[in-house]
Design an enzyme around this catalytic site. Structure first.
Site, PDB file in Angstrom:
ATOM      1  N   LYS A 135       3.689  -0.409   1.468  1.00 28.47           N
ATOM      2  CA  LYS A 135       3.325   0.881   0.879  1.00 28.47           C
ATOM      3  C   LYS A 135       2.409   1.661   1.817  1.00 28.47           C
ATOM      4  O   LYS A 135       2.575   2.873   2.001  1.00 28.47           O
ATOM      5  CB  LYS A 135       2.634   0.682  -0.470  1.00 28.47           C
ATOM      6  CG  LYS A 135       3.550   0.155  -1.567  1.00 28.47           C
ATOM      7  CD  LYS A 135       2.747  -0.171  -2.824  1.00 28.47           C
ATOM      8  CE  LYS A 135       3.579  -0.813  -3.898  1.00 28.47           C
ATOM      9  NZ  LYS A 135       2.777  -1.167  -5.102  1.00 28.47           N
TER      10      LYS A 135
ATOM     11  N   ALA B 136      -1.956  -0.974  -3.246  1.00 29.35           N
ATOM     12  CA  ALA B 136      -2.113  -2.272  -3.902  1.00 29.35           C
ATOM     13  C   ALA B 136      -0.812  -2.664  -4.583  1.00 29.35           C
ATOM     14  O   ALA B 136       0.031  -1.816  -4.889  1.00 29.35           O
ATOM     15  CB  ALA B 136      -3.241  -2.215  -4.932  1.00 29.35           C
ATOM     16  N   ASP B 137      -0.674  -3.948  -4.819  1.00 28.69           N
ATOM     17  CA  ASP B 137       0.464  -4.450  -5.573  1.00 28.69           C
ATOM     18  C   ASP B 137       0.019  -5.683  -6.349  1.00 28.69           C
ATOM     19  O   ASP B 137      -0.684  -6.539  -5.811  1.00 28.69           O
ATOM     20  CB  ASP B 137       1.635  -4.802  -4.659  1.00 28.69           C
ATOM     21  CG  ASP B 137       2.919  -4.939  -5.458  1.00 28.69           C
ATOM     22  OD1 ASP B 137       3.518  -3.901  -5.787  1.00 28.69           O
ATOM     23  OD2 ASP B 137       3.297  -6.080  -5.810  1.00 28.69           O
ATOM     24  N   THR B 138       0.423  -5.737  -7.603  1.00 26.69           N
ATOM     25  CA  THR B 138       0.096  -6.872  -8.462  1.00 26.69           C
ATOM     26  C   THR B 138       1.382  -7.565  -8.876  1.00 26.69           C
ATOM     27  O   THR B 138       2.341  -6.902  -9.277  1.00 26.69           O
ATOM     28  CB  THR B 138      -0.658  -6.400  -9.721  1.00 26.69           C
ATOM     29  OG1 THR B 138      -1.869  -5.753  -9.314  1.00 26.69           O
ATOM     30  CG2 THR B 138      -0.991  -7.566 -10.646  1.00 26.69           C
TER      31      THR B 138
ATOM     32  N   ALA C 228      -2.758  -7.765  -4.303  1.00 27.24           N
ATOM     33  CA  ALA C 228      -3.004  -7.568  -2.874  1.00 27.24           C
ATOM     34  C   ALA C 228      -3.381  -6.113  -2.649  1.00 27.24           C
ATOM     35  O   ALA C 228      -2.911  -5.214  -3.358  1.00 27.24           O
ATOM     36  CB  ALA C 228      -1.769  -7.925  -2.059  1.00 27.24           C
TER      37      ALA C 228
END
Length: 193
Positions: free
Chosen positions: A51, A68-70, A105
């Site tokens: 991203k 961010a990524d969850t 992250a």
């Protein structure tokens, strides 16, 4: 440095606001596919960095973009955002009565080329949930924008989460303690009096 939040998540916006950080929202459409060989935290870290790469051409030297990524992992299965009621029901049915791991992250990409990627893990323990509780939650919360089909801050988190091992904020979608430290290292925090 000017902080750019590259996320449509109201939870991430609120957490940055609660940290007292000024930021601008900048959104680009980025696909969220990932290579099949990646496992657990690697998936979230890959997606956060992927991203951020989309923003490189838009950044000036005094800006830092936060992406961010969850993801939710049940054993080695990655449970992303459900596409529909059936997927959400399946995910929550699989999660209930078990522990699972949530990884968030974050990538901080500076306009001057510096970049840091990190992730944080929290283990979530769900009590057993009835089909009625699962159906009620899906019908009222519409959790289709949430990894694993739930939000810890929602009704299902209040009634279903027995305990957490790790940061509650990581489960919400932003490990605020780590974000603060990394922004400080980059010199991107506002001066404190």
């Amino acid at each position: 440095m000017k902080l750019i939040l590259a996320s449509n998540s109201p939870r991430r916006r609120q957490l940055l606001t609660d940290l007292g950080l000024a930021y601008e929202i900048r959104l680009l459409e980025v696909d969220e596919d990932f290579p099949d060989h990646l496992r657990r935290a690697e998936v979230a870290e890959y997606l956060a960095a992927h991203k951020a790469a989309a923003y490189v051409a838009t950044l000036v030297p005094d800006e830092v973009v936060l992406t961010a990524d969850t993801i939710v992992c049940l054993d080695d299965d990655v449970l992303n955002k459900p596409a529909n009621v059936a997927e959400a029901t399946d995910m929550l049915t699989r999660l209930q009565g078990r522990a699972h791991d949530v990884f968030t992250a974050v990538c901080l990409r500076c306009g001057d080329g510096r970049q840091v990627v990190f992730s944080d893990q929290t283990t979530v323990h769900f009590r057993s949930l009835s089909p009625t509780e699962i159906s009620h939650y899906i019908a009222t919360a519409q959790p289709f924008d949430k990894a694993g089909a739930y939000g810890a801050q929602d009704w299902i988190g209040m009634v279903g989460i027995d305990r957490l091992e790790g940061s509650y904020f990581t489960v919400m979608g932003l490990p605020t303690h780590r974000v603060w430290v990394e922004l400080e290292k980059l010199g991107a925090l506002p001066a404190r009096g």
